[in-house]
Design an enzyme around this catalytic site. Structure first.
Site, PDB file in Angstrom:
ATOM      1  N   CYS A  92      43.756  39.954  42.082  1.00 40.44           N
ATOM      2  CA  CYS A  92      42.336  40.218  42.344  1.00 40.44           C
ATOM      3  C   CYS A  92      41.915  40.879  43.843  1.00 40.44           C
ATOM      4  O   CYS A  92      41.018  41.003  44.135  1.00 40.44           O
ATOM      5  CB  CYS A  92      41.285  39.138  42.331  1.00 40.44           C
ATOM      6  N   THR A  93      42.922  41.030  44.533  1.00 37.02           N
ATOM      7  CA  THR A  93      42.855  41.637  45.934  1.00 37.02           C
ATOM      8  C   THR A  93      42.329  42.969  46.116  1.00 37.02           C
ATOM      9  O   THR A  93      41.722  43.080  47.206  1.00 37.02           O
ATOM     10  CB  THR A  93      44.398  41.711  46.698  1.00 37.02           C
TER      11      THR A  93
END
Length: 362
Positions: A92-93
């Site tokens: 999810c970065t």
């Protein structure tokens, strides 16, 4: 531990596999994970310890440089064959809020978002019979950080030839003893019956509102950990500048207990001066709050016995079997579990995909 060789094989390919929470859930629903892509060595070791139906060793390479043909070949598929299911949860970065003043980020062209695009690349090239994509629910937020990335993702799924449904599901609403909301997108080729997202089996309070099926209460942390015998672990003591304050905090509360607004006679903290998870303690009467992959020294949830959670307890709160074998040191295990999908939630989603496929076949 997991052997699918004697079961009817619905061949699945797993991308961004991590410790295999999503994979374990889809196997419980009747799929067999035949190929997995995971570059982290500890997580890859965990997969190989637990998933005995893999047609080849875990592919420990960066997916950015991995042709789809190699992934299909690792699953034992030959030219012209397609997998029954593609699953994965890209990290999810890419959805941090930093840098969104740049036009190219607002347009959804952040190169860091390429892991989502790697999923849709494999989707378009492998043409599976169905797919499941999981991610952080913040991707659905209607803001400058998330909106372009989410819209781009849905456009690419459509361009790959798939109809889809999406919804944010809270793991606690599916029998997991942890409130953990995640985004799920499921889909099939256009003109086929698209799977539904599963209806909640449990319900209760989440973020001050009712959620799920209130006729069947959420599973609490106390229920999940009942009867579990554990041994003390190195480093489970809560130290640091504020660790000594933890015994003063009641179960289910956090640092706000030590504020003037809560009536504390000798307040230590200003109101809302810390993250909500700071000195957060589990309540045995509620599901666990979301367990993080890399918590700071005073970030909970901590056990109501005023210590860090032990690995067997973490597994219970995620819905993993007690005999699920995790590789790596304590920090690595925390990271693998904290980044994973609770298997019962994944299984509930995958069963809906199986139901849709059976309707199609008949």
């Amino acid at each position: 531990m997991i052997d699918t060789t004697t079961a009817r094989r619905r061949v699945a390919i797993s991308l961004f596999s991590g410790a295999g929470g999503l994979d374990l859930g889809i196997e419980q629903a009747g799929y067999a994970v035949a190929a997995a892509v995971e570059p982290d060595d500890d997580a890859a070791d965990t997969l190989e310890k637990n998933f005995h139906g893999l047609a080849a060793p875990v592919i420990r390479e960066d997916i950015l440089h991995l042709p789809t043909e190699r992934i299909l070949g690792a699953a034992g598929l030959v030219a012209g064959e397609r997998p029954d299911l593609l699953v994965g949860g890209p990290p999810c970065t890419p959805f941090s809020k930093s840098g969104f003043w740049l036009d190219w980020k607002r347009a959804g062209h952040d190169p860091d978002a390429s892991l989502l695009q790697e999923y849709t690349r494999v989707l378009a090239q492998a043409q599976p019979c169905a797919f499941v994509l999981e991610n952080v629910y913040a991707l659905t937020y209607d803001n400058r950080a998330s909106r372009p990335a989410f819209r781009r993702l849905l456009r690419e799924i459509d361009a790959a030839g798939y109809d889809y449904r999406w919804k944010v599901l809270n793991a606690a609403d599916y029998g997991v003893a942890q409130s953990r909301p995640r985004l799920f997108i499921v889909g099939v080729p256009k003109d086929e019956p698209c799977p539904e997202l599963p209806a909640p089996t449990h319900g209760g309070k989440w973020e001050r509102r009712d959620t799920g099926n209130l006729a069947r209460p959420h599973v609490t942390a106390g229920q999940a950990l009942e009867g579990l015998a554990t041994e003390p672990e190195a480093g489970e003591e809560v130290r640091g500048k504020w660790g000594h304050l933890l015994p003063q905090i009641p179960p289910g509360e956090n640092y706000l207990h030590l504020t003037a607004e809560r009536g504390h006679p000798e307040p230590v903290f200003e109101w809302r001066s810390r993250y909500w998870s700071f000195l957060l303690k589990l309540s045995p009467d509620k599901p666990s709050p979301t367990i993080q992959a890399q918590p700071g020294p005073n970030v909970g949830p901590f056990h109501w016995e005023n210590r860090r959670l032990r690995v067997p307890e973490l597994k219970r709160l995620f819905g993993y079997p007690d005999d699920f074998d995790l590789a790596g040191n304590r920090a690595s295990v925390q990271s693998q579990l904290g980044n994973s999908v609770p298997p019962p939630l994944a299984a509930a989603v995958a069963r809906e995909v199986v139901t849709a496929s059976e309707q199609r076949d008949h």
